[in-house]
Design an enzyme around this catalytic site. Sequence first.
Site, PDB file in Angstrom:
ATOM      1  N   SER A 167      40.624  44.327  35.821  1.00 44.20           N
ATOM      2  CA  SER A 167      42.052  44.306  35.518  1.00 44.20           C
ATOM      3  C   SER A 167      42.304  43.336  34.378  1.00 44.20           C
ATOM      4  CB  SER A 167      42.823  43.833  36.763  1.00 44.20           C
ATOM      5  OG  SER A 167      44.141  43.470  36.470  1.00 44.20           O
ATOM      6  N   TYR A 170      44.867  39.231  44.354  1.00 41.93           N
ATOM      7  CA  TYR A 170      44.521  40.270  43.377  1.00 41.93           C
ATOM      8  C   TYR A 170      43.807  39.647  42.181  1.00 41.93           C
ATOM      9  CZ  TYR A 170      45.014  44.287  40.276  1.00 41.93           C
ATOM     10  OH  TYR A 170      44.761  45.334  39.432  1.00 41.93           O
TER      11      TYR A 170
END
Length: 122
Positions: free
Chosen positions: A14, A27
């Site tokens: 990400s 996350y």
Amino acid sequence: MKQGTGGKIINVASMLSFQGGIRVPSYTASKSGVMGITRLMANEWAKHGINANAIAPGYMATNNTAPIRADEARNRSIQERIPADRWGTPEDLAGPVVFLASQASNYVNGHTLAVDGGWLAR
């Protein structure tokens, strides 16, 4: 490795693998870990003909991001930072994945490729 024919691994990281996140510590930590494990795999498995790389999608227009895109102010602030001036689509990931899965990337190993419309360039 038993087959002895090598292969390609493409992990999904990400933008937060490169940046610290805000209000998403789990996350951010997990996606930073994906980038790290990708490098570890590259170091350990290259001698077996296995390439390990990752893609790092930017803001993607998916069902998961629908609430953010529906928030007019938040959507505008995100889109203003993306040089491509749009959210990505899942289809935008296809070309980078095909490249990393192909022989064209045989000497690319341990890399995390940002697919973010230029977000990280800002």
